[in-house]
Design a protein around this motif. Structure first.
Motif, mmCIF file in Angstrom:
data_model
loop_
_atom_site.group_PDB
_atom_site.id
_atom_site.type_symbol
_atom_site.label_atom_id
_atom_site.label_comp_id
_atom_site.label_asym_id
_atom_site.label_seq_id
_atom_site.Cartn_x
_atom_site.Cartn_y
_atom_site.Cartn_z
ATOM 1 N N ASN A 184 18.705 -14.895 -9.543
ATOM 2 C CA ASN A 184 17.345 -14.356 -9.441
ATOM 3 C C ASN A 184 16.921 -14.095 -7.997
ATOM 4 N N ARG A 185 17.802 -13.469 -7.240
ATOM 5 C CA ARG A 185 17.517 -13.169 -5.839
ATOM 6 C C ARG A 185 16.972 -11.757 -5.690
ATOM 7 N N ALA A 186 16.312 -11.538 -4.565
ATOM 8 C CA ALA A 186 15.820 -10.209 -4.220
ATOM 9 C C ALA A 186 15.901 -10.067 -2.706
ATOM 10 N N LYS A 187 15.845 -8.831 -2.238
ATOM 11 C CA LYS A 187 15.903 -8.542 -0.806
ATOM 12 C C LYS A 187 14.644 -7.760 -0.441
ATOM 13 N N VAL A 188 13.950 -8.203 0.586
ATOM 14 C CA VAL A 188 12.715 -7.574 1.029
ATOM 15 C C VAL A 188 12.921 -7.028 2.440
ATOM 16 N N SER A 189 12.633 -5.753 2.603
ATOM 17 C CA SER A 189 12.679 -5.127 3.931
ATOM 18 C C SER A 189 11.247 -4.875 4.364
ATOM 19 N N MET A 190 10.932 -5.265 5.601
ATOM 20 C CA MET A 190 9.555 -5.121 6.085
ATOM 21 C C MET A 190 9.527 -4.985 7.597
ATOM 22 N N ILE A 191 8.382 -4.555 8.066
ATOM 23 C CA ILE A 191 8.119 -4.448 9.498
ATOM 24 C C ILE A 191 6.904 -5.307 9.790
ATOM 25 N N ILE A 226 14.767 -13.510 -0.854
ATOM 26 C CA ILE A 226 13.882 -14.392 -1.600
ATOM 27 C C ILE A 226 14.554 -14.703 -2.937
ATOM 28 N N ARG A 227 14.109 -15.774 -3.563
ATOM 29 C CA ARG A 227 14.685 -16.164 -4.847
ATOM 30 C C ARG A 227 13.570 -16.606 -5.783
ATOM 31 N N TYR A 228 13.724 -16.234 -7.037
ATOM 32 C CA TYR A 228 12.774 -16.653 -8.060
ATOM 33 C C TYR A 228 13.272 -17.955 -8.674
ATOM 34 N N GLU A 229 12.524 -19.026 -8.425
ATOM 35 C CA GLU A 229 12.867 -20.325 -8.990
ATOM 36 C C GLU A 229 11.582 -21.113 -9.190
ATOM 37 N N ARG A 230 11.608 -22.046 -10.096
ATOM 38 C CA ARG A 230 10.450 -22.901 -10.410
ATOM 39 C C ARG A 230 9.204 -22.083 -10.728
ATOM 40 N N GLU A 244 3.303 -26.734 5.332
ATOM 41 C CA GLU A 244 2.895 -25.916 4.189
ATOM 42 C C GLU A 244 3.866 -24.747 3.991
ATOM 43 N N ALA A 245 4.334 -24.180 5.096
ATOM 44 C CA ALA A 245 5.292 -23.070 5.008
ATOM 45 C C ALA A 245 6.616 -23.546 4.416
ATOM 46 N N GLU A 246 7.016 -24.772 4.719
ATOM 47 C CA GLU A 246 8.262 -25.316 4.176
ATOM 48 C C GLU A 246 8.223 -25.413 2.656
ATOM 49 N N LYS A 247 7.047 -25.576 2.081
ATOM 50 C CA LYS A 247 6.912 -25.660 0.629
ATOM 51 C C LYS A 247 7.245 -24.335 -0.049
ATOM 52 N N LEU A 248 7.293 -23.242 0.725
ATOM 53 C CA LEU A 248 7.604 -21.928 0.180
ATOM 54 C C LEU A 248 9.070 -21.557 0.347
ATOM 55 N N LEU A 249 9.884 -22.482 0.835
ATOM 56 C CA LEU A 249 11.312 -22.225 1.001
ATOM 57 C C LEU A 249 12.067 -22.568 -0.281
ATOM 58 N N VAL A 250 13.174 -21.862 -0.520
ATOM 59 C CA VAL A 250 14.014 -22.182 -1.680
ATOM 60 C C VAL A 250 14.576 -23.587 -1.505
ATOM 61 N N SER A 251 14.879 -24.224 -2.601
ATOM 62 C CA SER A 251 15.329 -25.615 -2.550
ATOM 63 C C SER A 251 16.615 -25.785 -1.747
ATOM 64 N N ASP A 252 17.537 -24.822 -1.825
ATOM 65 C CA ASP A 252 18.787 -24.927 -1.058
ATOM 66 C C ASP A 252 18.522 -24.943 0.444
ATOM 67 N N LEU A 253 17.634 -24.096 0.908
ATOM 68 C CA LEU A 253 17.322 -24.012 2.332
ATOM 69 C C LEU A 253 16.489 -25.206 2.776
ATOM 70 N N LEU A 254 15.602 -25.650 1.926
ATOM 71 C CA LEU A 254 14.740 -26.781 2.253
ATOM 72 C C LEU A 254 15.551 -28.037 2.531
ATOM 73 N N ASN A 277 5.067 -14.616 -12.690
ATOM 74 C CA ASN A 277 4.972 -14.354 -11.249
ATOM 75 C C ASN A 277 6.144 -13.548 -10.716
ATOM 76 N N LYS A 278 7.032 -13.102 -11.581
ATOM 77 C CA LYS A 278 8.229 -12.393 -11.135
ATOM 78 C C LYS A 278 7.924 -10.900 -11.006
ATOM 79 N N THR A 279 7.029 -10.578 -10.087
ATOM 80 C CA THR A 279 6.672 -9.190 -9.825
ATOM 81 C C THR A 279 6.823 -8.912 -8.336
ATOM 82 N N GLU A 280 6.936 -7.649 -7.987
ATOM 83 C CA GLU A 280 7.027 -7.274 -6.571
ATOM 84 C C GLU A 280 5.742 -7.640 -5.838
ATOM 85 N N GLU A 281 4.610 -7.479 -6.510
ATOM 86 C CA GLU A 281 3.327 -7.797 -5.877
ATOM 87 C C GLU A 281 3.239 -9.287 -5.542
#
Length: 129
Positions: free
Chosen positions: A95-102, A118-122, A46-56, A22-26
């Protein structure tokens, strides 16, 4: 005994491939979109389940979530998300990444430019860093 080692090595090889599938840009785009739509539909748990463990587990979680709890973005048929860039450093040990969006809502004539960590974990991408 030799067969056990071969089975063990095959298992490790398959597990190693699975953990990065799952470690793809898509996939990162899918997870961010999923998070934004859950926030728009007020499905905070449900949205909280998508947060990194440190932030959660942090006291900053509520502040972070409030940034995405915008009244004008509650109409999910009107939200337009444009991903501008996903930067994944090659050798980041966390395993962090930075996403820029509008994010736009044409109905309310509202536009937000967001840079999101964002971070790739689990085995998948999670929001925050």
């Amino acid at each position: 005994m030799k067969n056990r080692w071969i089975i063990f090595l095959v298992f490790l090889l398959l597990f190693g491939c699975y953990s990065n599938k799952n470690k793809t840009e898509e996939r990162a785009k899918e997870r961010i979109t999923q998070f934004l739509y859950l926030m728009a539909k007020d499905q905070i748990e449900e949205a909280e389940k998508l947060l990194v463990s440190d932030l959660l587990n942090s006291e900053n979680k509520e502040f972070f979530l409030s940034n995405f709890d915008v009244k004008q973005f509650k109409d999910t048929t009107d939200i337009i998300i444009e991903f501008k860039q996903i930067y994944v450093p090659e050798d980041d040990p966390k395993n962090r990444a930075k996403v820029s969006m509008i994010i736009r809502s044409e109905k309310y004539n509202l536009t937000r430019v967001i840079s999101l960590a964002i971070r790739y974990e689990r085995g998948d991408w999670y929001i925050g860093s």
